[in-house]
Design a protein around this motif. Structure first.
Motif, PDB file in Angstrom:
ATOM      1  N   LYS A 132       0.270   5.786   0.350  1.00 13.97           N
ATOM      2  CA  LYS A 132      -0.592   6.960   0.377  1.00 13.97           C
ATOM      3  C   LYS A 132      -0.195   7.894  -0.746  1.00 13.97           C
ATOM      4  CE  LYS A 132      -1.736   6.757   5.217  1.00 13.97           C
ATOM      5  NZ  LYS A 132      -1.807   7.458   6.493  1.00 13.97           N
ATOM      6  N   THR A 140      -7.964  -1.729  -3.760  1.00 11.92           N
ATOM      7  CA  THR A 140      -8.883  -0.877  -3.009  1.00 11.92           C
ATOM      8  C   THR A 140      -8.152   0.403  -2.625  1.00 11.92           C
ATOM      9  OG1 THR A 140      -8.273  -1.878  -0.889  1.00 11.92           O
ATOM     10  CG2 THR A 140     -10.175  -2.827  -2.025  1.00 11.92           C
ATOM     11  N   PHE A 141      -8.923   1.385  -2.178  1.00 18.68           N
ATOM     12  CA  PHE A 141      -8.284   2.543  -1.562  1.00 18.68           C
ATOM     13  C   PHE A 141      -9.134   3.009  -0.391  1.00 18.68           C
ATOM     14  CE2 PHE A 141     -10.800   4.702  -4.866  1.00 18.68           C
ATOM     15  CZ  PHE A 141     -11.358   5.765  -4.166  1.00 18.68           C
ATOM     16  N   HIS A 142      -8.448   3.619   0.570  1.00 20.22           N
ATOM     17  CA  HIS A 142      -9.095   4.112   1.776  1.00 20.22           C
ATOM     18  C   HIS A 142      -8.948   5.628   1.838  1.00 20.22           C
ATOM     19  CE1 HIS A 142      -8.035  -0.092   2.609  1.00 20.22           C
ATOM     20  NE2 HIS A 142      -9.159  -0.103   3.285  1.00 20.22           N
ATOM     21  N   THR A 143     -10.040   6.288   2.186  1.00 22.51           N
ATOM     22  CA  THR A 143     -10.015   7.740   2.313  1.00 22.51           C
ATOM     23  C   THR A 143      -9.717   8.118   3.760  1.00 22.51           C
ATOM     24  OG1 THR A 143     -12.376   7.896   2.790  1.00 22.51           O
ATOM     25  CG2 THR A 143     -11.720   7.972   0.468  1.00 22.51           C
ATOM     26  N   ALA A 184     -11.353  -0.112  -6.234  1.00 19.29           N
ATOM     27  CA  ALA A 184     -10.818   0.701  -7.324  1.00 19.29           C
ATOM     28  C   ALA A 184     -11.167   0.166  -8.708  1.00 19.29           C
ATOM     29  CB  ALA A 184      -9.307   0.835  -7.176  1.00 19.29           C
ATOM     30  N   GLU A 215     -13.789   2.692   2.387  1.00 23.34           N
ATOM     31  CA  GLU A 215     -13.019   1.774   1.544  1.00 23.34           C
ATOM     32  C   GLU A 215     -13.730   1.622   0.213  1.00 23.34           C
ATOM     33  OE1 GLU A 215     -11.751  -2.898   1.226  1.00 23.34           O
ATOM     34  OE2 GLU A 215     -11.775  -1.992   3.213  1.00 23.34           O
ATOM     35  N   VAL A 263      -5.346   9.569  -0.182  1.00 20.48           N
ATOM     36  CA  VAL A 263      -5.938   8.236  -0.147  1.00 20.48           C
ATOM     37  C   VAL A 263      -4.819   7.210  -0.049  1.00 20.48           C
ATOM     38  CG1 VAL A 263      -7.996   8.883  -1.463  1.00 20.48           C
ATOM     39  CG2 VAL A 263      -6.015   8.007  -2.671  1.00 20.48           C
ATOM     40  N   GLU A 264      -5.137   6.066   0.520  1.00 16.14           N
ATOM     41  CA  GLU A 264      -4.171   4.976   0.601  1.00 16.14           C
ATOM     42  C   GLU A 264      -4.592   3.889  -0.364  1.00 16.14           C
ATOM     43  OE1 GLU A 264      -1.902   2.113   3.813  1.00 16.14           O
ATOM     44  OE2 GLU A 264      -3.778   3.050   4.408  1.00 16.14           O
ATOM     45  N   ILE A 265      -3.769   3.660  -1.380  1.00 15.78           N
ATOM     46  CA  ILE A 265      -4.021   2.615  -2.372  1.00 15.78           C
ATOM     47  C   ILE A 265      -3.482   1.304  -1.810  1.00 15.78           C
ATOM     48  CG2 ILE A 265      -3.591   1.831  -4.736  1.00 15.78           C
ATOM     49  CD1 ILE A 265      -5.068   4.446  -4.712  1.00 15.78           C
ATOM     50  N   CYS A 266      -4.296   0.243  -1.825  1.00 16.36           N
ATOM     51  CA  CYS A 266      -3.895  -1.074  -1.327  1.00 16.36           C
ATOM     52  C   CYS A 266      -4.077  -2.104  -2.439  1.00 16.36           C
ATOM     53  CB  CYS A 266      -4.742  -1.479  -0.133  1.00 16.36           C
ATOM     54  SG  CYS A 266      -4.668  -0.335   1.241  1.00 16.36           S
ATOM     55  N   SER A 280       0.837  -1.193   0.000  1.00 14.08           N
ATOM     56  CA  SER A 280       0.000   0.000   0.000  1.00 14.08           C
ATOM     57  C   SER A 280       0.873   1.243   0.000  1.00 14.08           C
ATOM     58  CB  SER A 280      -0.936   0.009   1.204  1.00 14.08           C
ATOM     59  OG  SER A 280      -0.201   0.138   2.396  1.00 14.08           O
TER      60      SER A 280
END
Length: 88
Positions: free
Chosen positions: A5, A34-37, A45, A42, A62-65, A3
């Motif tokens: 950010k 996925t990404f988290h704001t 994507a 969640e 955002v954190e891209i996972c 992941s």
């Protein structure tokens, strides 16, 4: 799972056109993306509706996972595309 950010640079955030491009890029890979704001939403994507539902504004981080076989390539591609402004 990897992941990272990244800050959204688009002046209008992730509206339909950049959200569609983000999904296009994510769908090229077999891994889960996925990404988290910042408010703990969640988003999948690979789904335009999920990305639009996150209501990501300009300047938001955002954190891209990515999780799966090609996770490293997917993360690198997505982060570089977001940093480049997703076509805008």
């Amino acid at each position: 799972m990897v992941s990272q950010k990244v800050k959204i640079k688009n002046a209008t955030g992730l509206h339909l056109r950049p959200a569609g491009l983000l999904c296009e890029i994510a769908m090229k890979y077999g891994c889960k993306v996925t990404f988290h704001t910042s408010d703990n939403y969640e988003a999948n994507a690979k789904s335009v509706l999920s990305v639009l539902g996150a209501c990501v504004k300009s300047g938001e981080e955002v954190e891209i996972c990515c999780d799966g076989a090609d996770e490293i390539d997917a993360l690198a591609d997505l982060v570089s595309s977001i940093e480049a402004g997703l076509g805008e």
